[in-house]
Motif scaffolding. Structure first.
Motif, PDB file in Angstrom:
ATOM      1  N   ALA A 288     -24.360   2.781 -52.051  1.00  0.00           N
ATOM      2  CA  ALA A 288     -24.467   3.735 -53.158  1.00  0.00           C
ATOM      3  C   ALA A 288     -24.073   5.135 -52.706  1.00  0.00           C
ATOM      4  O   ALA A 288     -23.361   5.857 -53.422  1.00  0.00           O
ATOM      5  CB  ALA A 288     -25.889   3.733 -53.707  1.00  0.00           C
TER       6      ALA A 288
ATOM      7  N   SER B 119     -29.822  12.759 -51.591  1.00  0.00           N
ATOM      8  CA  SER B 119     -30.063  11.604 -52.447  1.00  0.00           C
ATOM      9  C   SER B 119     -31.545  11.371 -52.701  1.00  0.00           C
ATOM     10  O   SER B 119     -32.390  11.722 -51.881  1.00  0.00           O
ATOM     11  CB  SER B 119     -29.475  10.340 -51.805  1.00  0.00           C
TER      12      SER B 119
ATOM     13  N   LYS C  46     -25.050  12.988 -59.869  1.00  0.00           N
ATOM     14  CA  LYS C  46     -24.379  11.707 -60.070  1.00  0.00           C
ATOM     15  C   LYS C  46     -25.436  10.617 -60.066  1.00  0.00           C
ATOM     16  O   LYS C  46     -26.285  10.572 -59.173  1.00  0.00           O
ATOM     17  CB  LYS C  46     -23.352  11.458 -58.959  1.00  0.00           C
TER      18      LYS C  46
ATOM     19  N   PHE D 159     -30.314   7.434 -57.371  1.00  0.00           N
ATOM     20  CA  PHE D 159     -30.110   5.992 -57.345  1.00  0.00           C
ATOM     21  C   PHE D 159     -31.231   5.340 -58.149  1.00  0.00           C
ATOM     22  O   PHE D 159     -32.399   5.371 -57.751  1.00  0.00           O
ATOM     23  CB  PHE D 159     -30.086   5.486 -55.901  1.00  0.00           C
TER      24      PHE D 159
ATOM     25  N   ALA E  20     -27.366  13.143 -55.928  1.00  0.00           N
ATOM     26  CA  ALA E  20     -27.259  11.752 -56.360  1.00  0.00           C
ATOM     27  C   ALA E  20     -28.636  11.154 -56.618  1.00  0.00           C
ATOM     28  O   ALA E  20     -29.566  11.336 -55.829  1.00  0.00           O
ATOM     29  CB  ALA E  20     -26.524  10.920 -55.315  1.00  0.00           C
TER      30      ALA E  20
ATOM     31  N   VAL F 114     -26.373   6.534 -60.082  1.00  0.00           N
ATOM     32  CA  VAL F 114     -25.890   5.201 -59.751  1.00  0.00           C
ATOM     33  C   VAL F 114     -27.005   4.196 -59.994  1.00  0.00           C
ATOM     34  O   VAL F 114     -28.143   4.393 -59.547  1.00  0.00           O
ATOM     35  CB  VAL F 114     -25.450   5.106 -58.272  1.00  0.00           C
TER      36      VAL F 114
ATOM     37  N   PHE G  45     -23.186   7.145 -65.861  1.00  0.00           N
ATOM     38  CA  PHE G  45     -23.341   6.594 -64.518  1.00  0.00           C
ATOM     39  C   PHE G  45     -22.042   6.685 -63.724  1.00  0.00           C
ATOM     40  O   PHE G  45     -20.961   6.427 -64.251  1.00  0.00           O
ATOM     41  CB  PHE G  45     -23.775   5.128 -64.593  1.00  0.00           C
ATOM     42  N   ALA G  46     -22.184   7.015 -62.446  1.00  0.00           N
ATOM     43  CA  ALA G  46     -21.015   7.010 -61.560  1.00  0.00           C
ATOM     44  C   ALA G  46     -20.613   5.581 -61.237  1.00  0.00           C
ATOM     45  O   ALA G  46     -19.479   5.326 -60.819  1.00  0.00           O
ATOM     46  CB  ALA G  46     -21.335   7.773 -60.280  1.00  0.00           C
ATOM     47  N   GLY G  47     -21.531   4.657 -61.449  1.00  0.00           N
ATOM     48  CA  GLY G  47     -21.247   3.254 -61.199  1.00  0.00           C
ATOM     49  C   GLY G  47     -22.533   2.485 -60.970  1.00  0.00           C
ATOM     50  O   GLY G  47     -23.630   2.988 -61.224  1.00  0.00           O
ATOM     51  N   ALA G  48     -22.394   1.267 -60.484  1.00  0.00           N
ATOM     52  CA  ALA G  48     -23.549   0.425 -60.202  1.00  0.00           C
ATOM     53  C   ALA G  48     -23.302  -0.343 -58.908  1.00  0.00           C
ATOM     54  O   ALA G  48     -22.180  -0.758 -58.618  1.00  0.00           O
ATOM     55  CB  ALA G  48     -23.800  -0.557 -61.344  1.00  0.00           C
TER      56      ALA G  48
ATOM     57  N   MET H 121     -20.388   5.328 -52.400  1.00  0.00           N
ATOM     58  CA  MET H 121     -19.728   5.332 -53.706  1.00  0.00           C
ATOM     59  C   MET H 121     -19.545   6.746 -54.245  1.00  0.00           C
ATOM     60  O   MET H 121     -18.494   7.080 -54.814  1.00  0.00           O
ATOM     61  CB  MET H 121     -20.529   4.495 -54.712  1.00  0.00           C
ATOM     62  N   VAL H 122     -20.581   7.590 -54.088  1.00  0.00           N
ATOM     63  CA  VAL H 122     -20.520   8.934 -54.667  1.00  0.00           C
ATOM     64  C   VAL H 122     -20.305  10.024 -53.624  1.00  0.00           C
ATOM     65  O   VAL H 122     -20.314  11.211 -53.946  1.00  0.00           O
ATOM     66  CB  VAL H 122     -21.795   9.232 -55.493  1.00  0.00           C
TER      67      VAL H 122
END
Length: 321
Positions: A243, A254, A64, A34, A32, A66, A92-95, A246-247
């Motif tokens: 974060a 990370s 992933k 970030f 991941a 974020v 993006f996996a998200g925010a 989330m993943v």
């Protein structure tokens, strides 16, 4: 806990400096990433050179990604803005944004500190940038400090009114209200902890403290008055933990990328994850950098990191492959 990646140590005791992201990405294989947005991916107006292609190449490693931002906006707004700037949202996996965290905590109130908050608030927000909606939070915006249970700070341009509109107000006017709030001893929730942010090569004042302009901003002012402040974002580890959740990864898998030593790097340190410091963002002037991609002198980076009590794992001039 540090990441599992191991690269032969360099002569620099604090961090390793690279000119591009490729070696780090292909060697460490973090699950991941970030990513801060302002100062790393874009300047608020356009993507930085190579940012989009770097994301695409990073995606091929299976990582992933974020977006992790101190923006006072909701996560969906951040993703939409990235799309409008030319970024592919599917990368993006998200925010996770400070605004999103604030909204969720105020809505759920499953945290003891937030559960103890009342429902009436003084709302400091944006005007020219567009006010922040409080819909769905069950809050009552008030003007009279005597009626307020807490202060909600999204921005520094206006005061929210009970009618839902905003009244433009300068910092001095908002600070006078804070003085009254401090006397009543009500807490403040800060939905944008940034000191300043990079916007089209300019520095803009945010609700957090300000390291580049002499005048302290709202939250710093309130702390100096003895007020209690809840910071909903970097450098608090709360946003990194969200974060990771989330993943579905832990700290050892990370890495965080950011341009602010105080927010991004110090926050990663607090969360126990490795970090990449992008020198061409908010600290570019302090490092004597004048053009995109210019490599910072290690002798300048090390004392600056020490000044902010931040320890980057790696240093890059820009988010480029």
């Amino acid at each position: 806990m540090m990441a599992k990646c191991s690269i032969a140590p360099s002569v620099e005791p604090l961090f390793q400096s690279f000119n591009g992201l490729q070696y780090l990405a292909e060697t460490c294989r973090f699950k991941a990433w970030f990513l801060d947005q302002f100062g790393v991916l874009h300047d608020g107006k356009q993507p930085y050179p190579g940012a989009i292609s770097t994301l695409e190449k990073l995606a091929t490693t299976g990582a992933k990604m974020v977006i992790i931002s101190n923006s006072s906006r909701r996560a969906s707004t951040t993703i939409e803005k990235m799309k409008n700037l030319g970024f592919d949202p599917s990368l993006f996996a998200g925010a996770i944004t400070s605004g999103e965290l604030t909204h969720q905590y105020l809505q759920r109130r499953d945290n003891a500190w937030f559960a103890a908050l009342g429902r009436s608030c003084i709302h400091m927000t944006w005007s020219d940038r567009g006010a922040i909606s409080l819909e769905g939070l069950g809050l009552q915006v008030v003007e009279n400090v005597e009626e307020a249970d807490f202060i909600l700070a999204h921005g520094t341009e206006a005061l929210g009114l009970p009618s839902g509109v905003v009244r433009p107000m300068n910092l001095e006017g908002l600070e006078k209200i804070l003085e009254c709030c401090a006397t009543k001893k009500i807490p403040m929730v800060v939905a944008n902890p940034d000191f300043v942010t990079v916007e089209a090569r300019a520095l803009s004042v945010m609700p957090g403290k300000d390291i580049h302009i002499d005048r302290s901003t709202l939250a710093a002012k309130y702390e100096k008055l003895g007020g209690e402040v809840k910071w909903m974002g970097k450098p608090d580890k709360i946003i990194y933990e969200s974060a990771m959740a989330m993943v579905g990864v832990d700290a050892s898998d990370s890495i965080a990328v950011g341009d602010s030593l105080h927010h991004d790097i110090k926050g990663a340190n607090a969360a126990g994850i490795q970090s990449v410091f992008i020198t061409g963002g908010i600290h570019a002037t302090e490092l004597g950098l004048h053009s995109f991609g210019q490599v910072a002198d290690i002798s300048s980076v090390q004392p600056l990191a020490s000044k902010y009590d931040a320890c980057p794992t790696y240093v890059l001039p820009a988010f480029t492959w």
